[in-house]
Design a protein around this motif. Sequence first.
Motif, PDB file in Angstrom:
ATOM      1  N   UNK A   1       0.835  -1.210   0.000  1.00  0.00           N
ATOM      2  CA  UNK A   1       0.000   0.000   0.000  1.00  0.00           C
ATOM      3  C   UNK A   1       0.866   1.256   0.000  1.00  0.00           C
TER       4      UNK A   1
ATOM      5  N   UNK B   1       2.127   1.772  -3.429  1.00  0.00           N
ATOM      6  CA  UNK B   1       1.141   2.356  -4.342  1.00  0.00           C
ATOM      7  C   UNK B   1       1.167   3.878  -4.218  1.00  0.00           C
TER       8      UNK B   1
ATOM      9  N   UNK C   1       5.160  14.088 -13.786  1.00  0.00           N
ATOM     10  CA  UNK C   1       4.162  14.707 -14.647  1.00  0.00           C
ATOM     11  C   UNK C   1       4.194  16.232 -14.530  1.00  0.00           C
TER      12      UNK C   1
ATOM     13  N   UNK D   1      -6.225  21.177  -3.208  1.00  0.00           N
ATOM     14  CA  UNK D   1      -7.105  20.619  -4.249  1.00  0.00           C
ATOM     15  C   UNK D   1      -8.185  19.729  -3.671  1.00  0.00           C
ATOM     16  N   UNK D   2      -8.209  19.619  -2.355  1.00  0.00           N
ATOM     17  CA  UNK D   2      -9.199  18.790  -1.649  1.00  0.00           C
ATOM     18  C   UNK D   2      -9.187  17.344  -2.125  1.00  0.00           C
ATOM     19  N   UNK D   3      -7.999  16.803  -2.272  1.00  0.00           N
ATOM     20  CA  UNK D   3      -7.918  15.393  -2.630  1.00  0.00           C
ATOM     21  C   UNK D   3      -7.639  14.533  -1.409  1.00  0.00           C
TER      22      UNK D   3
ATOM     23  N   UNK E   1      -9.912  11.551  -0.369  1.00  0.00           N
ATOM     24  CA  UNK E   1      -9.722  10.278  -1.070  1.00  0.00           C
ATOM     25  C   UNK E   1      -8.834   9.352  -0.237  1.00  0.00           C
TER      26      UNK E   1
ATOM     27  N   UNK F   1     -10.575   8.441   3.216  1.00  0.00           N
ATOM     28  CA  UNK F   1     -11.692   7.502   3.129  1.00  0.00           C
ATOM     29  C   UNK F   1     -11.246   6.123   2.664  1.00  0.00           C
TER      30      UNK F   1
ATOM     31  N   UNK G   1      -9.037   2.578   2.690  1.00  0.00           N
ATOM     32  CA  UNK G   1      -8.553   1.735   3.793  1.00  0.00           C
ATOM     33  C   UNK G   1      -7.030   1.797   3.920  1.00  0.00           C
ATOM     34  N   UNK G   2      -6.532   2.964   4.260  1.00  0.00           N
ATOM     35  CA  UNK G   2      -5.097   3.207   4.370  1.00  0.00           C
ATOM     36  C   UNK G   2      -4.874   3.988   5.656  1.00  0.00           C
TER      37      UNK G   2
ATOM     38  N   UNK H   1     -16.723   6.921  -1.160  1.00  0.00           N
ATOM     39  CA  UNK H   1     -17.101   8.275  -0.765  1.00  0.00           C
ATOM     40  C   UNK H   1     -16.828   9.258  -1.889  1.00  0.00           C
TER      41      UNK H   1
ATOM     42  N   UNK I   1     -16.487  18.211  -3.285  1.00  0.00           N
ATOM     43  CA  UNK I   1     -15.637  18.481  -4.436  1.00  0.00           C
ATOM     44  C   UNK I   1     -14.900  17.190  -4.763  1.00  0.00           C
TER      45      UNK I   1
ATOM     46  N   UNK J   1     -12.386  14.415  -5.349  1.00  0.00           N
ATOM     47  CA  UNK J   1     -10.943  14.434  -5.080  1.00  0.00           C
ATOM     48  C   UNK J   1     -10.157  13.875  -6.265  1.00  0.00           C
ATOM     49  N   UNK J   2      -9.855  14.709  -7.233  1.00  0.00           N
ATOM     50  CA  UNK J   2      -9.223  14.235  -8.461  1.00  0.00           C
ATOM     51  C   UNK J   2      -7.812  14.792  -8.595  1.00  0.00           C
ATOM     52  N   UNK J   3      -6.919  13.957  -9.129  1.00  0.00           N
ATOM     53  CA  UNK J   3      -5.585  14.442  -9.471  1.00  0.00           C
ATOM     54  C   UNK J   3      -5.631  14.895 -10.922  1.00  0.00           C
TER      55      UNK J   3
ATOM     56  N   UNK K   1      -3.600  16.054 -12.984  1.00  0.00           N
ATOM     57  CA  UNK K   1      -2.527  15.778 -13.950  1.00  0.00           C
ATOM     58  C   UNK K   1      -2.561  14.334 -14.451  1.00  0.00           C
ATOM     59  N   UNK K   2      -3.497  13.531 -13.909  1.00  0.00           N
ATOM     60  CA  UNK K   2      -3.606  12.135 -14.328  1.00  0.00           C
ATOM     61  C   UNK K   2      -4.673  11.985 -15.412  1.00  0.00           C
TER      62      UNK K   2
ATOM     63  N   UNK L   1      -5.536   6.250 -15.479  1.00  0.00           N
ATOM     64  CA  UNK L   1      -4.463   6.232 -14.475  1.00  0.00           C
ATOM     65  C   UNK L   1      -5.035   6.474 -13.086  1.00  0.00           C
ATOM     66  N   UNK L   2      -5.918   7.466 -13.029  1.00  0.00           N
ATOM     67  CA  UNK L   2      -6.501   7.834 -11.746  1.00  0.00           C
ATOM     68  C   UNK L   2      -7.334   6.688 -11.170  1.00  0.00           C
TER      69      UNK L   2
ATOM     70  N   UNK M   1      -5.195   3.950  -9.876  1.00  0.00           N
ATOM     71  CA  UNK M   1      -4.643   4.292  -8.562  1.00  0.00           C
ATOM     72  C   UNK M   1      -5.695   4.082  -7.471  1.00  0.00           C
ATOM     73  N   UNK M   2      -6.928   4.542  -7.734  1.00  0.00           N
ATOM     74  CA  UNK M   2      -7.986   4.391  -6.728  1.00  0.00           C
ATOM     75  C   UNK M   2      -8.254   2.919  -6.448  1.00  0.00           C
TER      76      UNK M   2
ATOM     77  N   UNK N   1      -6.173   0.408  -6.698  1.00  0.00           N
ATOM     78  CA  UNK N   1      -5.101  -0.183  -5.898  1.00  0.00           C
ATOM     79  C   UNK N   1      -5.110   0.376  -4.484  1.00  0.00           C
ATOM     80  N   UNK N   2      -5.501   1.645  -4.365  1.00  0.00           N
ATOM     81  CA  UNK N   2      -5.608   2.262  -3.043  1.00  0.00           C
ATOM     82  C   UNK N   2      -6.651   1.535  -2.201  1.00  0.00           C
ATOM     83  N   UNK N   3      -7.674   1.025  -2.869  1.00  0.00           N
ATOM     84  CA  UNK N   3      -8.725   0.302  -2.155  1.00  0.00           C
ATOM     85  C   UNK N   3      -8.453  -1.196  -2.084  1.00  0.00           C
ATOM     86  N   UNK N   4      -7.187  -1.554  -2.253  1.00  0.00           N
ATOM     87  CA  UNK N   4      -6.724  -2.923  -2.050  1.00  0.00           C
ATOM     88  C   UNK N   4      -7.385  -3.930  -2.980  1.00  0.00           C
TER      89      UNK N   4
END
Lengths: 252, 317
Positions: free
Chosen positions: A1, A4, A15, A91-93, A96, A99, A101-102, B83, B87, B89-91, B93-94, B98-99, B102-103, B105-108
């Motif tokens: 994790x 990632x 980028x 940027x209010x990310x 993410x 929320x 599971x990290x 969730x 607003x 939650x977006x990157x 530049x992706x 890609x985004x 990532x999400x 993999x972030x969520x296992x």
Amino acid sequence: MVLVLAQRELRSLFLSPLAWSVLAVVQLILAYLFLATLNEYFTLQPQLQVLDNAPGVTEIVVGPLYGSAAFIFMMVVPLLTMRLVSDERRNRTLPLLFAAPVSMSETIVGKYLGVVAFLALMTLIITLMPLSILIAGPIDFGLLALVALALVLLVASFAAVGLFMSTLTVQPTVAAVSTFGVLLLLWIIDWAGARVEDPAATGLLTYLSMLRHFEALAKGLFSTTHVTYFILFISVFIVLSIRRLDGDRLQR
Amino acid sequence: MTQDTLVSVEHLTRHYGPLTAVDNIAFELARGEVLGFLGPNGAGKSTTMQMLTGNLAPSAGRISICGLDLLDSPKAAKAQIGYLPEQPPLYLEFTVDEYLRFCARLNRIANDQVTQAVERARERCGLQQVGNRLIGNLSKGFRQRVGIAQAIIHSPSVVILDEPTVGLDPIQIREIRALIRELGTEHSVILSTHILPEVQMTCDRVQIINRGKLVFSDSVQHLSQRMESSSLVVGFRNPPSGDALGALPGVTAVEALSGQRLRISHSVDQDPTDALVEHAVNSGWQLTELTPEYKTLEQIFVDITATEYETEAGEAA
């Protein structure tokens, strides 16, 4: 994790035009310095040959090169770390990550490893320059490896400070400026140390100075004292960052 | 029918300094239910959602997701949540792909299933055409969809959407509503909104929150019943006295309108229409008009939130 998150951070860095321009500028300046010191070595060579136990090319070229690199990194690392958390907050990310599971530690360590991977890559590219001497003759691999390690440790410490400063603010530039301030202070803190009469205070201030620990390692003296200093330094700032980011969720 | 409870919230409270944003609210959400969260600005909707998703620690109270306490085992509980914040939650530049990778993999999600999960989420949110575009170059509606795709990529049991249809065009809004209904079949959904008809169209249950307190919680069916007539507008060529009408069963008030028309308010469970017609015929009132009046959801909303203000003002005085 953690990986990632580190991967994402590294990707975001590549980028952005910032990382590329930093790579280019640092490489250009250091290449110039490398050539200048190499040239100096050639002019000194006849005199060195007369001396017993004369310093080798590695010692003469690598020392100044990495010394300058350390100083340049001090100015450049704040630019690379400033966006780590503050930009996400702006940027209010962050929701993410919160929320998902990290855990908070994974988030911070992931981000940190991402930026350290970038800095290690920079160090590797810089190390290619002294390695190019191999075309002409042998070099002292042990010394080179130790100096490169010292630079990585130093730069990783810079990044830890940068990360923490980035968790404190929403504005990346504020994070960059305050990181630079802290790093410069820690760099020169032993100047004041030299003037204080009290030997205990002098000892403490000298111990705090990053420059001292870096120089000691860069001279080719491996000592756990110095390595421990860097590891402690990094851990403290990472723990502080985790606490700070966790504080975002808690009662204020 | 026994339904298993996916979300259970008890005594949830959150203070911001001296302000109590959420005050001791409690509710439950069953599998397959779509819960609409309504409330004026600053009522505490977003704060509640942030607490449910672990973005804010509650000052007091318990939240459990699928039986897992959010504070005791945050990772396991959060794995069951998707969730979408106010607003997205977006990157920027992706690219979209890609985004979403990532999400995922972030969520296992296991590595070999990532592509499949991305594919599915993209399809459900209508993002097939924009997979290779930079998120920063997308319009607001598409960004919102990417945000929703991100929330459902790991097929969570509970999907929490904070104002999901803001900034979308009418066609997209319809699509998103359909998507929410579809999500409601296998997941539980909590959504907050300002658009009242949206609640009627998409939700099974409604909760109205006002100034941090839960002031209304009922099913949409009950709400619709409440919206049905609780008053009649009648016209007579030969109008009777107000007392005669007031004596009819269920009538609570009679109000004279312009001309020969009257408004008769009655209690919800006792409709006096039949009795009225009977009397009108027997007594020769000569009925010319009989219209049941419907309340709009807006009126109910205003009624509920306004009475709350009045009672509080009364208590204070």
